[in-house]
Scaffold this active site. Sequence first.
Site, mmCIF file in Angstrom:
data_model
loop_
_atom_site.group_PDB
_atom_site.id
_atom_site.type_symbol
_atom_site.label_atom_id
_atom_site.label_comp_id
_atom_site.label_asym_id
_atom_site.label_seq_id
_atom_site.Cartn_x
_atom_site.Cartn_y
_atom_site.Cartn_z
ATOM 1 N N ASP A 47 0.834 -1.197 0.000
ATOM 2 C CA ASP A 47 0.000 0.000 0.000
ATOM 3 C C ASP A 47 0.871 1.250 0.000
ATOM 4 O OD1 ASP A 47 -2.268 -1.562 0.155
ATOM 5 O OD2 ASP A 47 -2.398 -1.436 2.336
ATOM 6 N N TYR A 75 6.215 -8.797 8.354
ATOM 7 C CA TYR A 75 5.893 -7.374 8.434
ATOM 8 C C TYR A 75 6.084 -6.882 9.861
ATOM 9 C CZ TYR A 75 3.342 -8.196 4.043
ATOM 10 O OH TYR A 75 2.997 -8.537 2.761
ATOM 11 N N ASP A 89 -6.719 1.600 8.001
ATOM 12 C CA ASP A 89 -5.372 2.163 8.102
ATOM 13 C C ASP A 89 -5.454 3.661 8.318
ATOM 14 O OD1 ASP A 89 -5.705 3.429 5.596
ATOM 15 O OD2 ASP A 89 -4.760 1.794 4.510
ATOM 16 N N ARG A 181 -3.844 -5.387 7.623
ATOM 17 C CA ARG A 181 -4.831 -4.416 8.091
ATOM 18 C C ARG A 181 -6.080 -5.136 8.617
ATOM 19 N NH1 ARG A 181 -6.850 -0.760 3.204
ATOM 20 N NH2 ARG A 181 -4.827 -1.124 2.284
#
Length: 301
Positions: A47, A75, A89, A181
Amino acid sequence: MLARVPFRDLDGVVLLDKPKGISSNRALQNVRFLYRAKKAGHTGALDPLATGLLPICFGEATKFSQFLLDADKVYQVTAKLGERTDTSDAEGEVVQIRPTEQLTVEEIEDAIKSFVGKQSQMPSIYSALKYQGKPLYFYARQGIEVPRPVREIEVYFINIDEIDLPNVTMTISCSKGTYIRTIVDDLGEKLGCGAHVAELRRTEVFGFSESDILSLEAFEALSEAELEARLLGSDAGISYMPIIELDDEHAARLGNGQRFYVEQEPGSYRAYNQNTNQFLGVVQVEDNKLLQPKRMMSVQS
């Protein structure tokens, strides 16, 4: 920076530290321009909010990008508790605010641990997953509800790096197709306070780590020779696969698309010419020991 020459045939992989605020495709095009490569592709979009490891493939290496798309990833994410947004987010609009003062460290730790393991996950409506040829976020921005397939994913581990309410920073190792997310949004609902992704960074794609990456600014500052030195082989992204070595005769047969029997165990292999050490492509050995081409190089590189 490379001299302004026509775009060229170029094969290989470079590892970019994608900056925050631009799309993965824009980052890809910037690096492609530096290398003047005719053909390029990345191996799983990040993203615009996210930073970190983005392997970029040129030329023949794009044939093997799917193996990186399918790879496990790691991550580091900072979840902001107490605020739920419409995109899950920090780029989204806050739709709900709830208190976090009542939460204990033990409650947060227990909730996070519950996300480890195999599970079903519905991707965010703001994801890049496509429906009828268009990404889901295309429909989300117009307020259109569309079906979202439930995916089977696995979270291998979650390390809690820091709890400093309202922020919780975690390192998550997961299988392909996992939406961080969604994990954060679900965590917020499990805790009863809501949450969204405040920061997200990809630190590993199986076989690559962030210790090997360069920022876009660093790439732009390199000389032509230094750029070439950063270029990895087309097989760099599949180094985890076992190797099968073929003599000249069988390498030629493989190059012609022929199948033949081998002694290796069933599975996927990186194939090389044992005399020249040339990478030939990825092959599949079937249960009956029949070797057949899967994704082959079409030019010498």
